[in-house]
Motif scaffolding. Structure first.
Motif, PDB file in Angstrom:
ATOM      1  N   ARG A  51      57.639 -31.495   7.889  1.00 40.81           N
ATOM      2  CA  ARG A  51      58.880 -30.969   8.324  1.00 40.81           C
ATOM      3  C   ARG A  51      58.700 -30.660   9.875  1.00 40.81           C
ATOM      4  NH1 ARG A  51      59.567 -29.740   3.009  1.00 40.81           N
ATOM      5  NH2 ARG A  51      58.568 -27.599   3.105  1.00 40.81           N
ATOM      6  N   ALA A  52      57.559 -30.238  10.107  1.00 42.88           N
ATOM      7  CA  ALA A  52      57.239 -29.701  11.403  1.00 42.88           C
ATOM      8  C   ALA A  52      56.975 -30.637  12.396  1.00 42.88           C
ATOM      9  CB  ALA A  52      56.039 -28.698  11.436  1.00 42.88           C
ATOM     10  N   VAL A  76      46.862 -24.483  17.016  1.00 42.65           N
ATOM     11  CA  VAL A  76      46.532 -23.989  15.935  1.00 42.65           C
ATOM     12  C   VAL A  76      48.064 -22.998  15.581  1.00 42.65           C
ATOM     13  CG1 VAL A  76      45.388 -21.660  14.689  1.00 42.65           C
ATOM     14  CG2 VAL A  76      44.057 -23.400  16.001  1.00 42.65           C
ATOM     15  N   ALA A  77      48.416 -22.433  16.786  1.00 43.75           N
ATOM     16  CA  ALA A  77      49.774 -21.765  16.617  1.00 43.75           C
ATOM     17  C   ALA A  77      50.786 -22.431  16.142  1.00 43.75           C
ATOM     18  CB  ALA A  77      50.277 -21.219  18.017  1.00 43.75           C
ATOM     19  N   ASP A  78      51.086 -23.935  16.366  1.00 43.52           N
ATOM     20  CA  ASP A  78      51.807 -24.966  16.014  1.00 43.52           C
ATOM     21  C   ASP A  78      51.858 -24.975  14.312  1.00 43.52           C
ATOM     22  OD1 ASP A  78      52.681 -25.674  18.372  1.00 43.52           O
ATOM     23  OD2 ASP A  78      51.250 -27.288  18.389  1.00 43.52           O
ATOM     24  N   VAL A  79      50.330 -24.900  13.831  1.00 48.19           N
ATOM     25  CA  VAL A  79      50.372 -25.234  12.306  1.00 48.19           C
ATOM     26  C   VAL A  79      50.568 -23.662  11.778  1.00 48.19           C
ATOM     27  CG1 VAL A  79      48.555 -25.587  10.580  1.00 48.19           C
ATOM     28  CG2 VAL A  79      48.538 -26.869  12.917  1.00 48.19           C
ATOM     29  N   ILE A  80      50.258 -22.689  12.197  1.00 47.86           N
ATOM     30  CA  ILE A  80      50.554 -21.423  11.510  1.00 47.86           C
ATOM     31  C   ILE A  80      51.906 -21.328  11.565  1.00 47.86           C
ATOM     32  CG2 ILE A  80      50.510 -19.175  11.701  1.00 47.86           C
ATOM     33  CD1 ILE A  80      47.521 -19.352  12.818  1.00 47.86           C
ATOM     34  N   ARG A  81      52.868 -21.615  12.639  1.00 47.13           N
ATOM     35  CA  ARG A  81      54.222 -21.562  12.616  1.00 47.13           C
ATOM     36  C   ARG A  81      54.840 -22.360  11.598  1.00 47.13           C
ATOM     37  NH1 ARG A  81      53.586 -21.373  18.641  1.00 47.13           N
ATOM     38  NH2 ARG A  81      53.612 -19.097  19.172  1.00 47.13           N
ATOM     39  N   GLY A  85      55.507 -19.452   9.402  1.00 44.41           N
ATOM     40  CA  GLY A  85      56.530 -18.808  10.159  1.00 44.41           C
ATOM     41  C   GLY A  85      55.970 -18.145  11.443  1.00 44.41           C
ATOM     42  N   PRO A  86      56.427 -17.170  12.196  1.00 43.00           N
ATOM     43  CA  PRO A  86      56.262 -16.625  13.221  1.00 43.00           C
ATOM     44  C   PRO A  86      54.786 -15.974  13.285  1.00 43.00           C
ATOM     45  CG  PRO A  86      58.370 -15.807  12.867  1.00 43.00           C
ATOM     46  CD  PRO A  86      57.598 -16.442  11.620  1.00 43.00           C
ATOM     47  N   LEU A  87      54.056 -15.916  14.345  1.00 45.82           N
ATOM     48  CA  LEU A  87      52.552 -15.759  14.580  1.00 45.82           C
ATOM     49  C   LEU A  87      52.690 -14.054  14.133  1.00 45.82           C
ATOM     50  CD1 LEU A  87      51.351 -17.241  17.616  1.00 45.82           C
ATOM     51  CD2 LEU A  87      50.845 -17.825  15.235  1.00 45.82           C
ATOM     52  N   VAL A  88      53.542 -13.290  14.651  1.00 43.01           N
ATOM     53  CA  VAL A  88      53.768 -11.857  14.263  1.00 43.01           C
ATOM     54  C   VAL A  88      55.305 -11.548  13.874  1.00 43.01           C
ATOM     55  CG1 VAL A  88      53.592  -9.387  15.196  1.00 43.01           C
ATOM     56  CG2 VAL A  88      51.988 -11.200  15.829  1.00 43.01           C
ATOM     57  N   ARG A 119      48.996 -15.340  20.764  1.00 44.63           N
ATOM     58  CA  ARG A 119      49.018 -16.449  21.346  1.00 44.63           C
ATOM     59  C   ARG A 119      47.924 -17.171  22.554  1.00 44.63           C
ATOM     60  NH1 ARG A 119      55.242 -15.208  23.448  1.00 44.63           N
ATOM     61  NH2 ARG A 119      56.319 -15.863  21.382  1.00 44.63           N
ATOM     62  N   GLU A 120      47.364 -16.074  23.085  1.00 49.20           N
ATOM     63  CA  GLU A 120      46.329 -16.441  24.106  1.00 49.20           C
ATOM     64  C   GLU A 120      45.049 -17.307  23.376  1.00 49.20           C
ATOM     65  OE1 GLU A 120      44.320 -13.293  26.369  1.00 49.20           O
ATOM     66  OE2 GLU A 120      46.608 -12.491  26.869  1.00 49.20           O
ATOM     67  N   VAL A 121      44.941 -17.098  22.083  1.00 53.50           N
ATOM     68  CA  VAL A 121      43.837 -17.716  21.304  1.00 53.50           C
ATOM     69  C   VAL A 121      44.528 -18.933  20.618  1.00 53.50           C
ATOM     70  CG1 VAL A 121      42.322 -17.771  19.525  1.00 53.50           C
ATOM     71  CG2 VAL A 121      42.415 -15.840  21.064  1.00 53.50           C
ATOM     72  N   PHE A 122      45.742 -18.646  19.911  1.00 52.24           N
ATOM     73  CA  PHE A 122      46.044 -19.755  18.896  1.00 52.24           C
ATOM     74  C   PHE A 122      47.033 -20.865  19.622  1.00 52.24           C
ATOM     75  CE2 PHE A 122      46.573 -16.580  15.296  1.00 52.24           C
ATOM     76  CZ  PHE A 122      45.296 -16.598  15.145  1.00 52.24           C
ATOM     77  N   GLU A 123      47.259 -20.669  20.815  1.00 48.51           N
ATOM     78  CA  GLU A 123      47.964 -21.828  21.537  1.00 48.51           C
ATOM     79  C   GLU A 123      47.276 -22.705  22.267  1.00 48.51           C
ATOM     80  OE1 GLU A 123      51.556 -20.077  23.364  1.00 48.51           O
ATOM     81  OE2 GLU A 123      52.737 -19.834  21.595  1.00 48.51           O
TER      82      GLU A 123
END
Length: 152
Positions: A51-52, A76-81, A85-88, A119-123
Motif C-alpha cells: 500500500r505504501a 528506514v523512516a519510509d518503512v516505519i511510517r 505510522g508516524p515516527l513519534v 529523522r536524522e538517522v532513520f531518513e
C-alpha cells in the motif's frame, strides 16, 4: 522510542529482498523462513508495504515479492511510517498537534526535538545501506560512542 516487532520484521524482509540476485521476486514463505518471521504476520506487513508502494507482488510460478523502488531510495523512516505510522506520536497525535497548558508547553518542544533526532538517522539509512551492511558515516559514527551502547 520503541521499535515495534512489525517494523523490525518489515526491515528484515526488505533486506532479504534487496539481497536477491537480479531483484528476483522471493516468496513470503521464503522470506519468513530466512528471517524467522511468522507467515501470517509477514503477509500483513507485506500488504502494508505494498500500500505504501515499497514492494510489489508478482503472481505465478516465479512470483513473490520484490522492491518497487531502488533500495537506495527507501529509507528506514519510509518503512516505519508504512507499517506503524508516524515516527513519534503523543497519545496518537503528531507532536505539532499536541496542546498543553502553559506550564507543560515545553513538552511539545521535547517531542519535536525527539522526532527531529530520529529523522536524522532513520531518513538517512536506506534499505541498500542495510543490505550491504554499510551505514552512512554519520550514523556509523553514533555507534562508535561507548555511551550509545549503555542502557540508561
Amino acid at each position: 522510542m520503541r521499535v515495534s516487532t512489525k517494523s523490525d520484521y518489515a526491515l528484515r524482509a526488505l533486506i532479504e529482498m534487496a539481497a536477491q540476485a537480479d531483484s528476483a521476486p522471493v516468496s513470503a514463505e521464503e522470506l519468513g523462513r530466512r528471517q524467522e518471521i511468522p507467515h501470517g504476520f509477514l503477509q500483513a506487513i507485506l500488504a502494508d508495504l505494498r500500500r505504501a508502494s515499497i514492494v510489489l507482488s508478482q503472481r505465478g510460478q516465479s512470483g513473490g515479492w520484490r522492491l518497487a523502488r531502488d533500495p537506495a531510495e527507501v529509507s528506514v523512516a519510509d518503512v516505519i511510517r508504512a507499517v506503524d505510522g508516524p515516527l513519534v506520536s503523543v497519545y496518537g497525535l503528531r507532536p505539532e498537534s499536541v496542546s498543553y497548558n502553559d506550564s507543560a508547553q515545553v513538552l511539545q518542544l521535547v517531542w519535536i526535538a525527539a522526532r527531529s533526532s530520529l529523522r536524522e538517522v532513520f531518513e538517512e539509512v536506506s534499505i541498500a545501506n542495510l543490505a550491504s551492511g554499510q551505514l552512512p558515516p554519520s550514523v556509523a559514527e553514533r555507534t562508535a560512542d561507548d555511551d550509545a551502547w549503555q542502557p540508561h
